[in-house]
Structures are given as C-alpha cells and as structure tokens.
Scaffold this motif. Structure first.
Motif, mmCIF file in Angstrom:
data_model
loop_
_atom_site.group_PDB
_atom_site.id
_atom_site.type_symbol
_atom_site.label_atom_id
_atom_site.label_comp_id
_atom_site.label_asym_id
_atom_site.label_seq_id
_atom_site.Cartn_x
_atom_site.Cartn_y
_atom_site.Cartn_z
ATOM 1 N N TYR A 152 -6.570 -6.419 -2.441
ATOM 2 C CA TYR A 152 -6.256 -7.162 -3.670
ATOM 3 C C TYR A 152 -5.628 -8.512 -3.324
ATOM 4 O O TYR A 152 -6.191 -9.275 -2.545
ATOM 5 N N TYR A 159 -0.181 -8.022 -1.713
ATOM 6 C CA TYR A 159 1.159 -7.424 -1.780
ATOM 7 C C TYR A 159 1.367 -6.312 -0.735
ATOM 8 O O TYR A 159 2.330 -6.353 0.036
ATOM 9 N N ASP A 171 -6.559 2.683 -1.408
ATOM 10 C CA ASP A 171 -6.103 2.124 -2.693
ATOM 11 C C ASP A 171 -7.173 1.192 -3.262
ATOM 12 O O ASP A 171 -6.869 0.111 -3.727
HETATM 13 C C1 LIG Z 1 -5.574 -1.430 -6.528
HETATM 14 S S1 LIG Z 1 -6.222 -2.853 -5.805
HETATM 15 C C2 LIG Z 1 -5.360 -2.857 -4.251
HETATM 16 C C3 LIG Z 1 -3.903 -3.167 -4.383
HETATM 17 C C4 LIG Z 1 -3.229 -3.480 -3.077
HETATM 18 N N1 LIG Z 1 -3.312 -2.382 -2.150
HETATM 19 C C5 LIG Z 1 -1.770 -3.816 -3.321
HETATM 20 O O1 LIG Z 1 -0.961 -2.895 -3.338
HETATM 21 O O2 LIG Z 1 -1.464 -4.993 -3.501
HETATM 22 C C6 LIG Z 1 -7.833 -2.375 -5.277
HETATM 23 C C7 LIG Z 1 -8.621 -3.410 -4.508
HETATM 24 O O3 LIG Z 1 -9.709 -2.742 -3.862
HETATM 25 C C8 LIG Z 1 -10.794 -3.635 -3.767
HETATM 26 N N2 LIG Z 1 -11.982 -2.805 -3.503
HETATM 27 C C9 LIG Z 1 -12.616 -1.995 -4.376
HETATM 28 N N3 LIG Z 1 -13.621 -1.345 -3.786
HETATM 29 C C10 LIG Z 1 -13.641 -1.738 -2.492
HETATM 30 C C11 LIG Z 1 -14.456 -1.393 -1.372
HETATM 31 N N4 LIG Z 1 -15.461 -0.507 -1.479
HETATM 32 N N5 LIG Z 1 -14.189 -1.970 -0.188
HETATM 33 C C12 LIG Z 1 -13.165 -2.865 -0.072
HETATM 34 N N6 LIG Z 1 -12.352 -3.217 -1.110
HETATM 35 C C13 LIG Z 1 -12.583 -2.657 -2.300
HETATM 36 C C14 LIG Z 1 -10.758 -4.349 -5.123
HETATM 37 O O4 LIG Z 1 -11.449 -5.576 -5.093
HETATM 38 C C15 LIG Z 1 -9.255 -4.519 -5.345
HETATM 39 O O5 LIG Z 1 -8.811 -5.764 -4.894
#
Ligand SMILES: C[S@@+](CC[C@H](N)C(=O)[O-])C[C@H]1O[C@@H](n2cnc3c(N)ncnc32)[C@H](O)[C@@H]1O
Length: 223
Positions: free
Chosen positions: A71, A74, A144
């Motif tokens: 994301y 953070y 996540d």
């Molecule tokens: C809940 S956010 C992550 C929050 C982050 N861990 C934080 O605490 O700041 C989920 C992220 O996963 C990414 N994402 C979703 N599917 C993905 C995939 N298959 N591979 C890599 N990233 C992915 C999205 O674009 C998003 O930015």
C-alpha cells in the motif's frame, strides 16, 4: 481489505505526511500517517496491530521480512525500522502508483536502504524473487493484500520453500473482511503450523463509524 477497494487521494496523503513529520524521524512519519488515517478512509495495519506485530518480531531474530500488500508504505516503515541494521524488508505491491508514493515516504523516513518494493502481482513477482534478490528463506511473512489471494499465495510461498522452521506467517483481517479458506487451511495443518489468533476491535477503512471484530492469525511454520 474488501475487494471493492477505494482509491485514496495519494497526492493529498503524500503532502500531508511530508508536511506533518520530520525527514529521517520514523516515529514522526508513522504518527503523521496514523493521523491522516484517523480522518480518511485508509487501509494501513495501524497502531494497535502494528504494536502486536512488533512484539512478535522482538520474540526472535528477524533478518528477512516479506509483506504481501505494501500500500502506501506504513507497514514497511514500521516493521523495517524494527529489523537489525543487517536486516531487509521486501514489500510486494501490485499497484505502481501506490508503490511510487510508498517509495517516497520510505525514503523520507530514512529507510530506503532497508526496504525493497517489488511491483506487480505476487503470484508472478514471487517467481523471480530468489533469483533477483538472492533470498532463499524468510523469517517473517505479513499477508495483507487481497483477501481472495491469501491462500493461493501462501501455497506459492510453501512451494517456493521460503519458510524456515520457526518462520512466522501473520495474516491480517482474518475475521473482517475475513479469509475463511485461508484460516481453515492453516488451522487444519497442525503438524506444519502452530497457530493462534490475536483479537482486535477495529474501524474499517470503508466504514469508519463502525467498530468491528477482527484478528491477526499468527502461524509458526514447523516444517
Ligand atoms: C491492506 S493494503 C496493505 C496495507 C499495508 N500493509 C499497510 O499496513 O500499510 C493491501 C495492498 O495490497 C495490494 N495488493 C493486492 N493484491 C496484491 C497482489 N496480488 N500482489 C501484490 N500486492 C497486492 C493492494 O494494491 C494494496 O495496496
């Protein structure tokens, strides 16, 4: 995160964080992000779950940590800051736009040398990870990203044999929005994983007015 994710105003986020924190001061950057998240829908792991993961990281040495879903930086800032100077954090992020802003915030926090952002969908970028970065085993995995990819991507990690005996695999949002197939798979394999839930009351990005039950599922790989 629900699969109907919203698009944050990433420029506004970046401006807010940079003007409400000091360059090189990790805690001020994290506080600025938490502050931004308190008034905007935002999908970061947050203060409470973050502290819980830091506690887990402090229970045994972590040199190499991987997160699925970076994301806007953070969790990468928070957890890379806990690693020893020789440690490294690999953040997998599918969105080039999110990754670009995350890279700027990570650089501002002074952690660029400890964090590598890998852009693309995990099921593809994971295939060349060992070859590109020379990493064969990881000590800590934070899952996540999209909920429907948790199980598929854990199975990829297992197949690639990244897990050491003792590696912790921590999955967020196992109760809300929930990942029932992932949870059932990991909890059924009592020979391979020792699992426990850590419960939280959360406000979700899409419904900031509601308090919801959620949990981290912490699974220690036993081989
Ligand atoms: C809940 S956010 C992550 C929050 C982050 N861990 C934080 O605490 O700041 C989920 C992220 O996963 C990414 N994402 C979703 N599917 C993905 C995939 N298959 N591979 C890599 N990233 C992915 C999205 O674009 C998003 O930015």
């Amino acid at each position: 995160m629900p699969s109907s994710h919203y698009e944050p105003n990433i420029q506004e986020y970046l401006d807010f964080v940079l003007s409400n924190s000091q360059r090189g001061d990790v805690n001020s950057v994290l506080s600025a992000i938490d502050k931004y998240a308190s008034t905007h829908p935002f999908m970061h792991i947050g203060e409470e779950k973050g502290a819980s993961i830091e506690e887990l990281m402090n229970q045994k040495p972590v040199q190499v940590m991987v997160e699925l879903g970076g994301y806007l930086g953070y969790s990468a800032i928070r957890f890379a800051n806990q690693l020893p100077t020789t440690g490294h954090y690999y953040s997998f992020e599918i969105s080039p736009e999110f990754a670009k802003v995350a890279g700027k915030v990570i650089e501002y926090a002074g952690l660029s040398s400890k964090v590598t952002i890998i852009i693309g969908e995990f099921k593809y970028t994971s295939k060349t990870f060992t070859e590109k970065y020379g990493v064969e085993k990881v000590d800590f995995v934070l899952i996540d990203h999209w909920k429907d990819a948790y199980l598929q991507d854990l199975k990829i990690i297992e197949k690639l044999q990244w897990l050491n005996i003792g590696t912790l695999v921590v999955a967020d949002n196992v109760l809300y929005p929930g990942v029932p197939e992932y949870k059932a798979y990991v909890e059924a394999q009592t020979e391979r994983y020792t699992s426990k839930m850590i419960h939280f009351k959360v406000r979700h990005a899409s419904e900031l007015d509601k308090v919801l039950d959620d949990a981290l599922l912490v699974s220690e790989f036993r081989g």
